[in-house]
Design an enzyme around this catalytic site. Structure first.
Site, PDB file in Angstrom:
ATOM      1  N   SER A 109       0.828  -1.204   0.000  1.00  0.00           N
ATOM      2  CA  SER A 109       0.000   0.000   0.000  1.00  0.00           C
ATOM      3  C   SER A 109       0.865   1.257   0.000  1.00  0.00           C
ATOM      4  CB  SER A 109      -0.876  -0.013   1.254  1.00  0.00           C
ATOM      5  OG  SER A 109      -1.480   1.225   1.477  1.00  0.00           O
ATOM      6  N   TYR A 132      -2.322   6.003  -4.486  1.00  0.00           N
ATOM      7  CA  TYR A 132      -3.384   7.016  -4.338  1.00  0.00           C
ATOM      8  C   TYR A 132      -2.957   8.230  -5.148  1.00  0.00           C
ATOM      9  CZ  TYR A 132      -5.582   4.488  -0.444  1.00  0.00           C
ATOM     10  OH  TYR A 132      -6.226   3.548   0.333  1.00  0.00           O
ATOM     11  N   THR A 158      -6.044   2.915  -6.685  1.00  0.00           N
ATOM     12  CA  THR A 158      -7.307   2.781  -5.951  1.00  0.00           C
ATOM     13  C   THR A 158      -8.199   3.970  -6.277  1.00  0.00           C
ATOM     14  OG1 THR A 158      -6.267   1.509  -4.207  1.00  0.00           O
ATOM     15  CG2 THR A 158      -8.330   2.594  -3.645  1.00  0.00           C
ATOM     16  N   LYS A 254      -8.433  -0.278  -8.998  1.00  0.00           N
ATOM     17  CA  LYS A 254      -9.042  -1.035  -7.896  1.00  0.00           C
ATOM     18  C   LYS A 254     -10.229  -0.238  -7.364  1.00  0.00           C
ATOM     19  CE  LYS A 254      -7.865  -2.977  -3.356  1.00  0.00           C
ATOM     20  NZ  LYS A 254      -8.440  -2.069  -2.361  1.00  0.00           N
ATOM     21  N   HIS A 278     -13.622  -2.081  -1.332  1.00  0.00           N
ATOM     22  CA  HIS A 278     -12.640  -1.764  -0.289  1.00  0.00           C
ATOM     23  C   HIS A 278     -12.997  -2.492   1.019  1.00  0.00           C
ATOM     24  CE1 HIS A 278      -9.411   1.466  -0.100  1.00  0.00           C
ATOM     25  NE2 HIS A 278      -9.349   0.974   1.112  1.00  0.00           N
TER      26      HIS A 278
HETATM   27  C1  LIG Z   1      -7.131  -2.891   7.533  1.00  0.00           C
HETATM   28  C2  LIG Z   1      -7.313  -2.686   6.049  1.00  0.00           C
HETATM   29  C3  LIG Z   1      -6.509  -1.767   5.396  1.00  0.00           C
HETATM   30  C4  LIG Z   1      -6.663  -1.565   4.017  1.00  0.00           C
HETATM   31  N1  LIG Z   1      -5.831  -0.684   3.377  1.00  0.00           N
HETATM   32  C5  LIG Z   1      -5.968  -0.486   2.045  1.00  0.00           C
HETATM   33  C6  LIG Z   1      -5.102   0.422   1.348  1.00  0.00           C
HETATM   34  O1  LIG Z   1      -4.213   1.044   1.935  1.00  0.00           O
HETATM   35  N2  LIG Z   1      -5.306   0.580   0.015  1.00  0.00           N
HETATM   36  C7  LIG Z   1      -6.282  -0.096  -0.673  1.00  0.00           C
HETATM   37  O2  LIG Z   1      -6.440   0.101  -1.868  1.00  0.00           O
HETATM   38  N3  LIG Z   1      -7.085  -0.979  -0.038  1.00  0.00           N
HETATM   39  C8  LIG Z   1      -6.952  -1.186   1.286  1.00  0.00           C
HETATM   40  N4  LIG Z   1      -7.782  -2.086   1.924  1.00  0.00           N
HETATM   41  C9  LIG Z   1      -8.766  -2.881   1.135  1.00  0.00           C
HETATM   42  C10 LIG Z   1      -8.167  -4.218   0.692  1.00  0.00           C
HETATM   43  O3  LIG Z   1      -7.161  -4.042  -0.270  1.00  0.00           O
HETATM   44  C11 LIG Z   1      -9.263  -5.110   0.059  1.00  0.00           C
HETATM   45  O4  LIG Z   1      -9.900  -4.409  -0.972  1.00  0.00           O
HETATM   46  C12 LIG Z   1     -10.296  -5.574   1.092  1.00  0.00           C
HETATM   47  O5  LIG Z   1      -9.697  -5.824   2.342  1.00  0.00           O
HETATM   48  C13 LIG Z   1     -10.997  -6.835   0.611  1.00  0.00           C
HETATM   49  O6  LIG Z   1     -11.995  -7.219   1.497  1.00  0.00           O
HETATM   50  P1  LIG Z   1     -11.801  -8.364   2.617  1.00  0.00           P
HETATM   51  O7  LIG Z   1     -11.017  -7.727   3.740  1.00  0.00           O
HETATM   52  O8  LIG Z   1     -13.197  -8.688   3.004  1.00  0.00           O
HETATM   53  O9  LIG Z   1     -11.067  -9.496   1.974  1.00  0.00           O
HETATM   54  C14 LIG Z   1      -7.651  -2.286   3.298  1.00  0.00           C
HETATM   55  C15 LIG Z   1      -8.439  -3.225   3.974  1.00  0.00           C
HETATM   56  C16 LIG Z   1      -8.287  -3.435   5.328  1.00  0.00           C
HETATM   57  C17 LIG Z   1      -9.139  -4.465   6.030  1.00  0.00           C
END
Ligand SMILES: Cc1cc2nc3c(=O)[nH]c(=O)nc-3n(C[C@H](O)[C@H](O)[C@H](O)COP(=O)(O)O)c2cc1C
Length: 381
Positions: A109, A132, A158, A254, A278
């Site tokens: 990330s 981002y 994203t 994304k 997300h």
């Molecule tokens: C704690 C956490 C932090 C995340 N940070 C980012 C991020 O920095 N950038 C991003 O594009 N998605 C982020 N996501 C989304 C994940 O990439 C992903 O889309 C999502 O977790 C998928 O759903 P799931 O947790 O049910 O598998 C984050 C998700 C979580 C749970």
């Protein structure tokens, strides 16, 4: 409860809940508003049933897929997530090491806590860089160049976070970076002293993707301010088309959910899209990626790679998504809870269980290769 007692997503989640201070657990576990989309992400897989075929000779199964030019030994990969060293002191190092053992891709990330260069040098498994879009275009160009020089395989922009989601659990605990906890939040930290000792006795917490360009370290800039002050809510298709040209390689968006946007992504030269909400952390009430998958695959699946994430907790979820035409499936919390609970060993155990479930599921479905998973294998209720 120990790692060896963890047999599924729920066990890892419970172990993480016991080990993490409440505000950190809730940051991972929580989602936006009423968390409706978050819950639906998983229940949507129950809308359809698998229809197996038997007597097909399935002694060996090939689970590998090729997505955005990357060959993955498993059809799932670790989606980029922020702040991993807050969950376990090894953070991204643990996830990258585990992903590499399983021959799959992992994402780093923009809000990652280990430098993209360090991870690239340490492991040669495919690496995604999650980006981002900033108001400062020269900053965007510098960060793209940096990722290119590091040898990142896939650029993932994203597009669903143009403003922060309303995460009410974080408002209650006061979770923010740097920490600005409520009294209740502080007490939660006091109840998990082992986490505090670990945090204090390991390398200082940093966000190296951003530190080089802005001072995120000493608390000068909070993540909240980063989103409101640095990111560009005016970002549009022309901006992204220019990024795609500049990157000149594998590029995916994304957070695309509509057919119109998927077609636009293909037109501007993206090589993939990730259907995602997300993890329910942004627009609550938005559709689950799995529910939207068939429509998108039908419209652009012959031109770009369609991937999905959200709510994946079982090998059969992966099989259902592949049957509808997804090229690969991203996991988030599924690897974050075991990371928090037990570092690299935890992530390895989780990936191993998911791989075993996919393999077992394919055998029971009568499939020896991912290509044999089609919509004929599914019936919607
Ligand atoms: C704690 C956490 C932090 C995340 N940070 C980012 C991020 O920095 N950038 C991003 O594009 N998605 C982020 N996501 C989304 C994940 O990439 C992903 O889309 C999502 O977790 C998928 O759903 P799931 O947790 O049910 O598998 C984050 C998700 C979580 C749970």
């Amino acid at each position: 409860m120990r790692l060896s007692n963890c047999h599924n997503f729920h066990d890892f989640r419970e172990l993480a809940r016991r080990r993490l201070p409440g505000p950190i657990f809730n940051y991972i576990d929580g989602a936006a508003d009423d968390e409706v989309t978050h819950r639906r992400n998983t229940t949507s897989f129950e809308r359809c049933d698998l229809v197996p075929n038997v007597l097909r000779g399935v002694e060996s199964v090939d689970m590998s897929v090729t997505v955005m030019g990357q060959k993955l030994a498993t059809p799932f990969y670790c989606s980029p997530t922020a702040l991993q060293r807050l969950f376990h002191h090894d953070g991204e190092r643990a996830v990258a090491a585990a992903a590499s053992k399983f021959g799959t891709m992992f994402g780093v990330s923009s809000l990652g806590t280990v430098a993209v260069e360090e991870l690239r040098k340490a492991y040669d498994t495919p690496q995604v860089y999650q980006f981002y879009f900033h108001k400062d275009r020269s900053l965007n160009r510098a960060m793209l160049q940096r990722a290119k020089t590091a040898g990142v395989n896939v650029m993932m922009l994203t597009v669903d976070s143009i403003t922060g989601g309303n995460r009410e659990r974080d408002l209650r605990t006061g979770f923010s970076i740097p920490f600005r906890l409520t009294l209740g939040g502080m007490l939660e930290f006091a109840r998990r002293p082992a986490w505090g000792v670990n945090y204090m006795t390991h390398e200082r917490f940093r966000m190296p993707q951003l530190d080089e360009h802005m001072d995120m370290s000493g608390g000068a800039m909070s993540i909240g301010r980063y989103f409101t002050e640095m990111l560009d809510p005016a970002m549009n298709w022309e901006d992204v088309a220019e990024m795609v040209r500049l990157w000149d390689g594998q590029f995916c968006l994304k957070g695309v959910m509509s057919v119109e946007d998927a077609m636009r992504a293909a037109e501007i030269g993206c090589t993939g899209i990730v259907l995602s909400n997300h993890g329910g952390r942004q627009l609550d009430g938005s559709r689950a990626a799995f529910d939207q998958l068939a429509e998108i695959v039908d419209s652009v699946g012959d031109r770009i790679d369609v991937i999905m994430d959200g709510g994946v907790q079982r090998g059969t979820h992966v099989l259902k998504a592949l049957s509808l035409g997804a090229k690969a499936v991203g996991i988030g919390r599924y690897y974050l809870y075991p990371l928090a609970a037990a570092g690299q060993a935890g992530v390895e155990r989780a990936l191993g269980l998911l791989r075993a479930e996919v393999e077992r599921g394919m055998k029971l479905m009568g499939c020896t290769s991912v290509r044999q998973l089609t919509r004929d294998n599914l019936r919607f209720r």
